[in-house]
Design an enzyme around this catalytic site. Structure first.
Site, PDB file in Angstrom:
ATOM      1  N   GLU A   1      45.763  31.572  -6.985  1.00  0.00           N
ATOM      2  CA  GLU A   1      46.594  30.386  -7.202  1.00  0.00           C
ATOM      3  C   GLU A   1      47.112  30.365  -8.637  1.00  0.00           C
ATOM      4  OE1 GLU A   1      45.113  26.730  -4.637  1.00  0.00           O
ATOM      5  OE2 GLU A   1      43.439  27.611  -5.774  1.00  0.00           O
TER       6      GLU A   1
ATOM      7  N   TYR B   1      65.851   7.314 -14.527  1.00  0.00           N
ATOM      8  CA  TYR B   1      65.100   8.062 -13.516  1.00  0.00           C
ATOM      9  C   TYR B   1      65.362   9.557 -13.554  1.00  0.00           C
ATOM     10  CZ  TYR B   1      69.355   7.139 -10.747  1.00  0.00           C
ATOM     11  OH  TYR B   1      70.649   7.018 -10.314  1.00  0.00           O
TER      12      TYR B   1
ATOM     13  N   LYS C   1      49.928  19.291  -2.065  1.00  0.00           N
ATOM     14  CA  LYS C   1      49.726  20.731  -2.211  1.00  0.00           C
ATOM     15  C   LYS C   1      49.908  21.358  -0.828  1.00  0.00           C
ATOM     16  CE  LYS C   1      46.495  23.968  -4.341  1.00  0.00           C
ATOM     17  NZ  LYS C   1      45.183  24.101  -5.027  1.00  0.00           N
TER      18      LYS C   1
END
Length: 127
Positions: free
Chosen positions: A29, A61, A106
């Site tokens: 990872e 934003y 994830k």
């Protein structure tokens, strides 16, 4: 009453911010990285900004989205919980923001069973 209970009804919402980063507990990872998806809701009073059509009285934003992405991209950590906390701190650094909810997804988490999503959600406010 805590700032989370007293948060204003107004909010700026960013959903589905996609970031390639190298977080995780496994070596692969860290080496290869993967996509993370981040949702942010920032609670703040937008009445002054809307009444005066004044960008200076709110949070931009577009700039906030870039800051969130940069926070996720920087130095790798083991846990998405840590990533979420880092994003919350980034959003709360903007003075008008009273509270924030951050969800870090994830979607390619190394799990051995079929799944739709893995996510961590935290809510933080000003002390």
């Amino acid at each position: 009453m805590s700032s989370l209970q007293a948060r204003p009804a107004d909010s700026i919402i960013l959903t589905g911010l996609r970031v390639h980063a190298n977080h995780g507990v496994f070596d692969f990872e860290r080496a290869e990285g993967q996509e993370f998806v981040v949702d942010v809701t920032a609670w703040l009073d937008l009445s002054v900004a809307s009444a005066g059509d004044d960008l200076a009285a709110t949070v931009h934003y577009g700039e906030l989205a870039e800051e969130v992405v940069a926070a996720v991209e920087r130095d790798p950590v083991d846990l998405i919980e840590t990533v979420a906390e880092r994003v919350a701190e980034t959003v709360l650094a903007h003075e008008p923001v009273d509270a924030v909810e951050v969800t870090v997804h994830k979607p390619q988490a190394p799990i051995s069973v079929p799944f739709g999503d893995v996510a961590v959600r935290i809510t933080r406010g000003r002390a």
